[in-house]
Motif scaffolding. Structure first.
Motif, PDB file in Angstrom:
ATOM      1  N   GLU A 168       0.853  -1.236   0.045  1.00 29.68           N
ATOM      2  CA  GLU A 168       0.027  -0.068   0.003  1.00 29.68           C
ATOM      3  C   GLU A 168       0.807   1.065   0.047  1.00 29.68           C
ATOM      4  O   GLU A 168       0.599   2.058  -0.650  1.00 29.68           O
ATOM      5  N   ILE A 169       1.955   1.065   0.709  1.00 32.19           N
ATOM      6  CA  ILE A 169       2.844   2.457   0.841  1.00 32.19           C
ATOM      7  C   ILE A 169       3.554   2.769  -0.499  1.00 32.19           C
ATOM      8  O   ILE A 169       3.418   3.759  -1.178  1.00 32.19           O
ATOM      9  N   GLN A 170       3.749   1.433  -1.329  1.00 36.78           N
ATOM     10  CA  GLN A 170       4.402   1.606  -2.729  1.00 36.78           C
ATOM     11  C   GLN A 170       3.303   2.266  -3.598  1.00 36.78           C
ATOM     12  O   GLN A 170       3.771   2.868  -4.384  1.00 36.78           O
ATOM     13  N   GLU A 171       2.140   1.840  -3.461  1.00 36.10           N
ATOM     14  CA  GLU A 171       0.934   2.394  -4.431  1.00 36.10           C
ATOM     15  C   GLU A 171       0.915   3.778  -4.121  1.00 36.10           C
ATOM     16  O   GLU A 171       0.470   4.371  -4.944  1.00 36.10           O
ATOM     17  N   LEU A 172       0.749   4.147  -2.916  1.00 31.92           N
ATOM     18  CA  LEU A 172       0.709   5.621  -2.596  1.00 31.92           C
ATOM     19  C   LEU A 172       1.486   6.504  -2.922  1.00 31.92           C
ATOM     20  O   LEU A 172       1.388   7.666  -3.163  1.00 31.92           O
ATOM     21  N   LYS A 173       2.827   5.982  -3.083  1.00 29.19           N
ATOM     22  CA  LYS A 173       4.059   6.873  -3.348  1.00 29.19           C
ATOM     23  C   LYS A 173       3.680   7.331  -4.835  1.00 29.19           C
ATOM     24  O   LYS A 173       4.000   8.518  -4.868  1.00 29.19           O
ATOM     25  N   SER A 174       3.038   6.774  -5.752  1.00 30.70           N
ATOM     26  CA  SER A 174       2.962   7.330  -6.897  1.00 30.70           C
ATOM     27  C   SER A 174       1.598   8.475  -7.016  1.00 30.70           C
ATOM     28  O   SER A 174       1.402   8.877  -8.183  1.00 30.70           O
ATOM     29  N   THR A 175       0.952   8.687  -6.163  1.00 30.04           N
ATOM     30  CA  THR A 175      -0.123   9.665  -6.013  1.00 30.04           C
ATOM     31  C   THR A 175       0.229  10.768  -5.238  1.00 30.04           C
ATOM     32  O   THR A 175      -0.445  11.651  -4.789  1.00 30.04           O
ATOM     33  N   THR A 176       1.566  10.873  -4.736  1.00 31.74           N
ATOM     34  CA  THR A 176       1.955  11.991  -3.714  1.00 31.74           C
ATOM     35  C   THR A 176       3.036  12.651  -4.221  1.00 31.74           C
ATOM     36  O   THR A 176       4.372  12.559  -3.430  1.00 31.74           O
ATOM     37  N   ASN A 177       3.075  13.352  -5.359  1.00 34.81           N
ATOM     38  CA  ASN A 177       4.254  13.927  -6.095  1.00 34.81           C
ATOM     39  C   ASN A 177       4.931  14.959  -5.215  1.00 34.81           C
ATOM     40  O   ASN A 177       5.954  15.250  -4.961  1.00 34.81           O
ATOM     41  N   GLU A 178       3.767  15.806  -4.468  1.00 38.30           N
ATOM     42  CA  GLU A 178       4.184  16.927  -3.618  1.00 38.30           C
ATOM     43  C   GLU A 178       4.931  16.474  -2.247  1.00 38.30           C
ATOM     44  O   GLU A 178       5.199  17.374  -1.629  1.00 38.30           O
ATOM     45  N   LEU A 179       4.773  15.259  -1.907  1.00 34.48           N
ATOM     46  CA  LEU A 179       5.080  14.799  -0.541  1.00 34.48           C
ATOM     47  C   LEU A 179       5.741  13.414  -0.735  1.00 34.48           C
ATOM     48  O   LEU A 179       4.971  12.592  -1.381  1.00 34.48           O
ATOM     49  N   GLN A 180       6.768  13.670  -0.512  1.00 31.68           N
ATOM     50  CA  GLN A 180       7.661  12.402  -0.603  1.00 31.68           C
ATOM     51  C   GLN A 180       7.374  11.183   0.549  1.00 31.68           C
ATOM     52  O   GLN A 180       7.299  11.410   1.837  1.00 31.68           O
ATOM     53  N   LEU A 181       7.076   9.943   0.062  1.00 33.08           N
ATOM     54  CA  LEU A 181       6.717   9.029   1.109  1.00 33.08           C
ATOM     55  C   LEU A 181       7.808   7.996   1.159  1.00 33.08           C
ATOM     56  O   LEU A 181       8.604   7.521   0.084  1.00 33.08           O
ATOM     57  N   PHE A 182       7.950   7.437   2.188  1.00 34.96           N
ATOM     58  CA  PHE A 182       9.077   6.419   2.558  1.00 34.96           C
ATOM     59  C   PHE A 182       8.350   5.478   3.608  1.00 34.96           C
ATOM     60  O   PHE A 182       7.708   5.570   4.355  1.00 34.96           O
ATOM     61  N   ALA A 183       8.858   4.111   3.004  1.00 38.37           N
ATOM     62  CA  ALA A 183       8.399   3.150   4.003  1.00 38.37           C
ATOM     63  C   ALA A 183       9.646   2.346   4.955  1.00 38.37           C
ATOM     64  O   ALA A 183      10.726   2.326   4.657  1.00 38.37           O
TER      65      ALA A 183
END
Length: 282
Positions: A60-75
């Protein structure tokens, strides 16, 4: 603009979903957000992620990474260090970073790990049955395990370095100014220095009113600054509303201590950023 890397969602004992954390992070204009649910352990634990949820958590984190260009996500994961059972290196090859923490110190006679981060009555039970009410031995063991973790399975970030102090309310057992305690802290700091790990400055104890200051205590922050050990500010958020709780006051404290920069995971690398009470300066 801030970042937070100690974030618990409802895959463990967090109250908010990953998406709710992300929505709040966008509202707050965070630069980056790292998820760090409690990693699975091979015994009953009501606040850890169940092992069968790990795959969906990472996916789910990996999938969400592609939807948050303005916010960098990390697992990430907050991983306990329990010798011979689990450590930060157990999961590190699948993560962007790890937080290594000590929540358990040795075991009861029946083999049940002694949780030192729960109710005080349970702490007293372990103190009596495992350490025969020798509080110096118990707290010393806590720091011994921290040092062992750093040497044997060093995490990216060392979580709430002196968390066990919550079991010493009102200096019930000792003052942090006592020589034996300060020696344990200083010895641990030397181990951290040699490892290159980052130390988090955790605000959760303040906003939960379990402590009056950060983990670690201000005098320990002074030692860390003197040794030029890198730090990051984190809220240990279990609810999206706490993503940057007490960050402003903590930033002011860190400036008073002498810190000029905090570490932020950005573009896949931990980098030092100048900061002030309003956030990091890009």
């Amino acid at each position: 603009m801030w970042s937070n890397f100690h974030t618990h969602a409802n895959f463990c004992d967090g109250k908010s979903t990953l998406v709710e954390h992300i929505q709040k992070a966008k509202e707050l204009q965070l630069k980056s957000l790292g998820f760090s649910s409690h990693a699975p352990v091979p015994f009953e634990c009501n606040w850890c992620m169940k092992s069968e949820k790990l795959e969906s958590y990472l996916q789910e984190i990996q999938e969400l990474k592609s939807t948050t260009n303005e916010l960098q996500l990390f697992a990430g994961l907050e991983v306990d260090y329990i010798p011979g059972i689990v450590s930060p290196t157990t999961f590190s090859d699948r993560l962007d970073y790890t937080i290594g923490s000590i929540h358990f110190v040795d075991t009861f006679e029946n083999g049940t790990p002694w949780e030192i981060d729960g109710l005080h009555v349970h702490f007293l039970k372990g103190l009596d049955e495992i350490f025969h009410h020798d509080y110096k031995a118990a707290f010393t063991r806590y720091f011994e395990l921290t040092r062992e973790m750093i040497v044997a399975a060093c995490p990216t970030v060392i979580g709430h370095l002196d968390k066990m102090k919550i079991q010493n309310p009102g200096n019930e057992f000792f003052s942090e100014q006592e020589t034996w305690y300060q020696q344990q802290v200083k010895k641990t700091i030397q181990t951290i220095k040699a490892s290159g790990a980052i130390v988090e400055v955790n605000t959760r104890g303040i906003y939960q009113k379990k402590t009056t200051d950060t983990y670690p205590s201000p005098w320990i922050l002074e030692l860390l600054e003197h040794q030029k050990i890198p730090i990051t500010i984190s809220s240990d958020a279990h609810h999206a509303d706490d993503l940057i709780n007490e960050f402003q006051s903590t930033a002011l404290l860190l400036q008073q201590v002498g810190f000029k920069k905090i570490q932020i995971l950005s573009d896949g690398e931990w980098k030092p950023f100048t900061f002030n009470q309003n956030g990091i300066i890009c």
